[in-house]
Design an enzyme around this catalytic site. Structure first.
Site, PDB file in Angstrom:
ATOM      1  N   GLU A  91       0.799  -2.968  12.705  1.00  0.00           N
ATOM      2  CA  GLU A  91       0.975  -4.208  12.450  1.00  0.00           C
ATOM      3  C   GLU A  91       1.232  -4.927  13.845  1.00  0.00           C
ATOM      4  O   GLU A  91       1.419  -6.018  13.915  1.00  0.00           O
ATOM      5  CB  GLU A  91       2.079  -4.696  11.396  1.00  0.00           C
TER       6      GLU A  91
ATOM      7  N   LYS B 185       2.616  -0.033  16.261  1.00  0.00           N
ATOM      8  CA  LYS B 185       3.931   0.082  15.668  1.00  0.00           C
ATOM      9  C   LYS B 185       4.110   1.248  14.814  1.00  0.00           C
ATOM     10  O   LYS B 185       5.198   1.700  14.638  1.00  0.00           O
ATOM     11  CB  LYS B 185       3.946  -1.081  14.611  1.00  0.00           C
ATOM     12  N   GLN B 186       2.896   1.610  14.236  1.00  0.00           N
ATOM     13  CA  GLN B 186       2.859   3.049  13.353  1.00  0.00           C
ATOM     14  C   GLN B 186       1.668   3.680  13.315  1.00  0.00           C
ATOM     15  O   GLN B 186       0.591   3.206  13.770  1.00  0.00           O
ATOM     16  CB  GLN B 186       3.296   2.557  11.954  1.00  0.00           C
TER      17      GLN B 186
ATOM     18  N   TRP C 128       0.786  -1.195   0.005  1.00  0.00           N
ATOM     19  CA  TRP C 128      -0.212  -0.040   0.163  1.00  0.00           C
ATOM     20  C   TRP C 128       0.875   1.438  -0.045  1.00  0.00           C
ATOM     21  O   TRP C 128       0.432   2.233  -0.239  1.00  0.00           O
ATOM     22  CB  TRP C 128      -0.874   0.009   1.266  1.00  0.00           C
ATOM     23  N   ASP C 129       2.082   1.139   0.171  1.00  0.00           N
ATOM     24  CA  ASP C 129       3.155   2.126   0.505  1.00  0.00           C
ATOM     25  C   ASP C 129       2.965   2.912  -1.110  1.00  0.00           C
ATOM     26  O   ASP C 129       3.097   4.370  -1.122  1.00  0.00           O
ATOM     27  CB  ASP C 129       4.501   1.642   0.321  1.00  0.00           C
TER      28      ASP C 129
HETATM   29  O1  IFM Z   1       3.735  -1.620   4.047  1.00  0.00           O
HETATM   30  C1  IFM Z   1       4.440  -1.592   4.937  1.00  0.00           C
HETATM   31  C2  IFM Z   1       3.754  -1.707   6.477  1.00  0.00           C
HETATM   32  O2  IFM Z   1       2.828  -0.782   6.690  1.00  0.00           O
HETATM   33  C3  IFM Z   1       4.693  -1.874   7.460  1.00  0.00           C
HETATM   34  N1  IFM Z   1       5.801  -2.691   7.266  1.00  0.00           N
HETATM   35  C4  IFM Z   1       6.336  -2.363   6.067  1.00  0.00           C
HETATM   36  C5  IFM Z   1       5.536  -2.397   4.910  1.00  0.00           C
HETATM   37  C6  IFM Z   1       6.487  -2.016   3.585  1.00  0.00           C
HETATM   38  O3  IFM Z   1       6.946  -0.757   3.822  1.00  0.00           O
END
Ligand code: IFM
Length: 731
Positions: A462, A558-559, A322-323
């Protein structure tokens, strides 16, 4: 505008190799040193060249045969920055020209001093070509110089051989070539190299080389030039023959460099974001990001997309996440809309795989793979790294549950439509994408009493797996289905089902403390002190203290997750909700993913905390440019580079495009005097100049274009000037 390596240090060899990548959207070549060093990972990648090696479940972006390596001997002694006395050293990638150049003076064991200059540049005109040069000047005494270089088929993906060697050939005394085929995807690869001197050829052990030897007088320069042509069966029927034919007519290093200079000078003239500030690093980080985004993204090829590391390394096997739609596409959408269209076309062309995945899991519509390569099938590896103590492997749950990617793709379609009004795309591809993705959500939701819920998902965070009603996922699914209604896709029965879905889907609302729960259970989990882990973002150090299953039971993100939702759907939430939730969730977020800090920075701008936003932005700049070794060894973080551009445009400049309305509401950091940037909106090329006093927007034509400032709509003809202080406007 140079990315510089001031001293040679093995600890940083692979980080610099990623940072100093050259390329042109067709290929990327890591900035490895010409000679071999322990643990140095070389890399050359062509967009779309994937292969699934025997016994593995995921396709990998193939690390192609190396063309950079050059074994240099001076008076019989191997040139090495480890064993020789290095008198001067500097290596720099010049972003103005695209040339990577290393200049060093060494003293060899017999006391002679020699200058060795190596350089390389990707051809920006003929994207199949790369030019390389070695120039050696003995400084005070004559020296015997020997160079062996060619095409090295011993290159692997971390040990995995991806290619069958088909043919090694020499032509005349200045041209050699090699032909390969990927072992499973059967892609033909032709690589040819032409030199400016006559060489002595040898083919052995999957290598074909040319050797050059000359006694060089003091203060004269021995210059070897090599132009390499890369060809694949994805573009050419006979890639080997095509590469040889083209190499025969290859241009000189100087010509290719000149073309690259012209390309980059036009690029920076038309696409640079400029910042006038006391912090020159901010400008540098933005230039670095723009350069890399530009070279990692195919310029006119919709059959390939952008991997999470672009073409800078083997990380994430070159897979597309999705990046691309959420973090990389905006840079292109608002500058090169056709490239954004290609990125969406890549998804459209893979609808079959997404439908198949949906059926496999008993859903309707299209369930796009969490990780994608060429076929459109799911490429996420089943297991993460092996725990060598227990012998067990942690399953990667993303493919099974990180379904938000479906809505992320639909979201990007709408971003594209808002920015371009491209009806042809909408009719031929956009509607199908919206329809199939919406259909997925209709089948994905479950009825609980009188409402629809979405269960057992992973949101962007995640560290929190298999939860119910992740707010990000539910809201984005809602948005996705509302697009189906907006564009009236499908038949009346489908549209009716969409209406019911929109009426019944549970959208988590703010509680009495104004907090929107990240999911059904997040806010009831224990809170722990994260300060130690937050000091080392990106390192996943919390997993050294807690098992993943334990992290799952804590308020640890995580994010950006809930904050990601606030960012993508800004009109859904009031400023006070944004403020409350941003502060709450930032405190629970380690930023162990590179996709995180910049988004928090944008939201900090939205709550007018520009000091905090600037701090987060600066930290985000360090993800690939910080001083920690090894952080980008296997490639740069493509999404994070896109997010830097986004922070400046959507955060500090305060551009919003929601509901098809272009709004500007700037928020410059304290130490930025001014900034300028180009922005393409509805087929008009705009140019913004922001100072502490005013915003000036210019465009070429007289045709009026609505633009919003401080809640009022203005018509931009050729120029508008907004004054910050009194919120007035002059045209
Ligand atoms: O798409 C990301 C995910 O959100 C977090 N782990 C790494 C992936 C690739 O950058």
């Amino acid at each position: 505008m140079k990315v510089k390596e001031k001293q040679f240090d093995l600890e940083y060899i692979n980080k610099y190799a990623s940072q100093l990548t050259i390329g042109n959207g067709f290929f990327g070549i890591r900035g490895s040193q010409e000679e071999d060093y322990r643990n140095q990972v070389r890399g050359m990648f062509i967009a779309g060249v994937y292969n699934r090696p025997l016994g593995t479940e995921s396709a990998e972006l193939v690390n192609l045969p190396d063309v950079v390596k050059a074994d240099i001997k001076i008076d019989g002694e191997h040139f090495s920055l480890e064993s020789m006395k290095v008198l001067t050293y500097e290596r720099a990638l010049d972003l103005k020209t695209g040339e990577l150049k290393r200049c060093t003076v060494v003293e060899i064991s017999n006391g002679k001093k020699v200058q060795v200059v190596t350089s390389r540049v990707a051809d920006q005109h003929n994207q199949q070509q790369v030019a390389l040069k070695v120039a050696i000047t003995p400084l005070f005494a004559d020296c015997q110089i020997e160079i062996v270089t060619g095409i090295d088929g011993q290159q692997t993906n971390f040990g995995t051989q991806q290619l069958v060697e088909k043919e090694l050939r020499v032509f005349g005394d200045d041209l050699l070539g090699a032909s390969y085929q990927t072992t499973e995807s059967n892609i033909g690869i032709g690589i040819s190299a032409r030199f400016n001197k006559k060489g002595v050829f040898q083919a052995k052990n999957r290598r074909i080389t040319a050797a050059f030897s000359e006694m060089v007088k003091k203060n004269t320069t021995f210059t070897l030039e090599k132009v390499v042509v890369l060809s694949t069966s994805l573009q050419h029927e006979k890639p080997f023959e095509q590469s040889v034919a083209q190499a025969r007519q290859s241009e000189s290093y100087t010509k290719i460099l000149e073309q690259s200079k012209t390309y980059w000078s036009n690029f920076w003239r038309d696409h640079r974001v400029t910042i006038e500030s006391t912090a020159s690093f901010d400008q540098f980080a933005l230039d670095f990001a723009a350069y890399h985004l530009q070279i990692m993204t195919p310029r006119n090829d919709a059959s390939v997309s952008v991997g999470a590391k672009g073409l800078t390394g083997e990380g994430y096997k070159g897979h597309v996440f999705w990046d691309t739609e959420i973090f990389i596409l905006p840079f292109f959408l608002y500058q090169f809309p056709d490239i954004a269209k290609n990125l969406l076309t890549y998804r459209y062309d893979r609808l079959a795989g997404a439908r198949q995945k949906a059926r496999k899991h008993h859903y309707q519509g299209a369930l796009f793979p969490w990780e994608s390569a060429s076929t459109g099938n799911e490429e996420t590896p089943k297991f993460a790294a092996l725990n060598i103590k227990t012998g067990t492997r942690q399953e990667v749950a993303s493919a099974a549950a990180e379904h938000h990617i479906v809505a992320d793709i639909a979201y990007a379609v709408q971003e594209y439509m808002q920015a371009t009004d491209d009806q042809l795309f909408l009719e031929t591809k956009g509607k199908a994408l919206v329809h199939e993705t919406a259909a997925f959500w209709l089948s994905r939701a479950v009825k609980v009493n009188d409402r629809l819920e979405i269960h057992q998902v992973i949101g962007p965070d995640e560290y929190t797996e298999y939860i119910d009603n992740n707010a990000y996922t539910n809201y984005l699914a809602y948005y996705n289905v509302s697009l189906a209604v907006k564009y009236q896709v499908g038949d009346s029965l489908f549209l009716k089902e969409c209406q019911t879905f929109l009426e019944q889907l549970y959208l988590p609302k703010a509680n009495e403390e104004q907090l929107i729960p990240q999911d059904d259970t997040y806010l009831s989990k224990p809170i722990i002190d994260l300060s130690l882990y937050k000091e080392r973002p990106g390192s996943q150090s919390i997993l050294l203290d807690y098992a993943r299953s334990e992290v799952n039971e804590l308020q640890v993100s995580k994010q950006a997750d809930l904050v990601m939702l606030l960012y993508l759907l800004p009109t859904y939430f009031s400023q006070s909700i944004v403020a409350k939730n941003l502060r709450y969730y930032e405190n629970k977020t380690i930023h162990d993913s590179s996709l995180s800090k910049a988004i928090h920075a944008i939201e900090a701008c939205r709550i007018q905390d520009s000091e905090w936003a600037y701090q987060l932005f600066q930290e985000a700049c360090l993800i690939d440019l910080g001083s920690e070794p090894h952080t980008s060894d296997d490639g740069l973080h493509a999404a994070s580079l896109g997010a830097l551009w986004m922070t400046v445009i959507f955060g500090f400049a305060g551009i919003q495009t929601t509901d098809g309305q272009l709004t500007i509401s700037p928020q410059l950091p304290e130490n930025w005097e001014s900034m300028t940037f180009p922005f393409v909106w509805k087929n008009h090329s705009l140019f913004f100049e922001l100072t502490k006093e005013q915003v000036i927007v210019k465009k070429d034509s007289e045709e009026p274009l609505p633009i919003f400032y401080a809640g009022t709509q203005y018509q931009l003809k050729k120029k508008l000037i907004f004054n910050w202080r009194n919120e007035s406007c002059v045209s």
